[in-house]
Design a protein around this motif. Structure first.
Motif, PDB file in Angstrom:
ATOM      1  N   GLY A   1      -5.250   9.428  35.330  1.00 25.71           N
ATOM      2  CA  GLY A   1      -4.346   9.603  34.203  1.00 25.71           C
ATOM      3  C   GLY A   1      -5.149   9.990  32.980  1.00 25.71           C
ATOM      4  O   GLY A   1      -5.888  10.967  32.993  1.00 25.71           O
ATOM      5  N   ASN A   2      -5.064   9.201  31.921  1.00 26.37           N
ATOM      6  CA  ASN A   2      -5.841   9.431  30.711  1.00 26.37           C
ATOM      7  C   ASN A   2      -6.942   8.391  30.553  1.00 26.37           C
ATOM      8  O   ASN A   2      -7.446   8.192  29.450  1.00 26.37           O
ATOM      9  CB  ASN A   2      -4.922   9.402  29.481  1.00 26.37           C
ATOM     10  N   THR A   3      -7.307   7.740  31.624  1.00 23.59           N
ATOM     11  CA  THR A   3      -8.359   6.731  31.579  1.00 23.59           C
ATOM     12  C   THR A   3      -9.610   7.250  32.271  1.00 23.59           C
ATOM     13  O   THR A   3      -9.546   7.735  33.398  1.00 23.59           O
ATOM     14  CB  THR A   3      -7.908   5.413  32.249  1.00 23.59           C
ATOM     15  N   VAL A   4     -10.740   7.137  31.583  1.00 26.62           N
ATOM     16  CA  VAL A   4     -12.030   7.465  32.176  1.00 26.62           C
ATOM     17  C   VAL A   4     -12.593   6.147  32.714  1.00 26.62           C
ATOM     18  O   VAL A   4     -12.817   5.201  31.948  1.00 26.62           O
ATOM     19  CB  VAL A   4     -12.995   8.073  31.142  1.00 26.62           C
ATOM     20  N   ILE A   5     -12.776   6.078  34.020  1.00 27.96           N
ATOM     21  CA  ILE A   5     -13.301   4.879  34.666  1.00 27.96           C
ATOM     22  C   ILE A   5     -14.783   5.119  34.944  1.00 27.96           C
ATOM     23  O   ILE A   5     -15.138   6.019  35.708  1.00 27.96           O
ATOM     24  CB  ILE A   5     -12.550   4.572  35.975  1.00 27.96           C
ATOM     25  N   CYS A   6     -15.637   4.340  34.286  1.00 29.32           N
ATOM     26  CA  CYS A   6     -17.087   4.457  34.464  1.00 29.32           C
ATOM     27  C   CYS A   6     -17.552   3.334  35.378  1.00 29.32           C
ATOM     28  O   CYS A   6     -17.196   2.171  35.177  1.00 29.32           O
ATOM     29  CB  CYS A   6     -17.782   4.376  33.107  1.00 29.32           C
ATOM     30  N   TYR A   7     -18.377   3.666  36.365  1.00 23.96           N
ATOM     31  CA  TYR A   7     -18.835   2.673  37.339  1.00 23.96           C
ATOM     32  C   TYR A   7     -20.269   2.999  37.755  1.00 23.96           C
ATOM     33  O   TYR A   7     -20.822   4.009  37.342  1.00 23.96           O
ATOM     34  CB  TYR A   7     -17.885   2.610  38.535  1.00 23.96           C
TER      35      TYR A   7
END
Length: 164
Positions: free
Chosen positions: A108-114
């Motif tokens: 969506g509009n979320t950047v997930i950093c892992y």
């Protein structure tokens, strides 16, 4: 209804908001997000809230030889799904230069950093506190706005300008 409270099943909320749902690979996190994902190719590049490239001259920055703003944030998102983050805060009694790197994906509009590792310098002059320390949890940044004409994006409440 229980004790005067109404509970709405999450699947009704997801359906009403026309959202998507996904679990993490170890199934301990539930991602609920808009179905339309922000285009990854738009995000690729270097973004800075001060137009200062905090990725150039790292040795100058850590040695105190570079002129820095009192607070600055910069991201570099690469097309291969890796990213770097630089944050600097100086002029107080707890000067800090933070560097993170890892992988990212967009939901969506979320950047997930892992798979994040972090290096931190503190003090005046900067001294290394820890290098490439793995972080246990992912980080989430929300893309609030994007202005293609001015090449700027609002991530985490800060307007960032495309540097390159």
């Amino acid at each position: 209804r229980e004790d005067g409270k109404m509970y709405i099943p999450i699947n009704l909320f997801i359906s009403a908001m026309d959202m998507d749902v996904e679990t993490s690979s170890n199934e301990d996190t539930l991602y609920i997000q808009y179905k339309n994902t922000f285009p990854k190719d738009t995000l690729v590049g270097t973004w800075s809230d001060t137009n200062k490239d905090l990725f150039a001259g790292i040795n100058d920055i850590t040695a105190g030889a570079a002129s820095l703003p009192s607070y600055a944030t910069a991201y570099r998102f690469n097309s291969d799904g890796t990213y770097d983050l630089r944050m600097v805060s100086i002029g107080g009694n707890n000067d800090t230069f933070l560097m993170r790197k890892g992988r990212y994906k967009i939901k969506g509009n979320t950047v997930i950093c892992y798979d994040i590792v972090e290096t931190v310098y503190k003090g005046t002059p900067f001294s290394l506190k820890h290098k490439d320390k793995p972080l246990d949890s992912p980080a989430y940044e929300f893309i609030y706005n994007y202005d293609s004409k001015k090449e700027r994006i609002e991530i985490g409440g800060f307007w960032l300008n495309k540097v390159k």
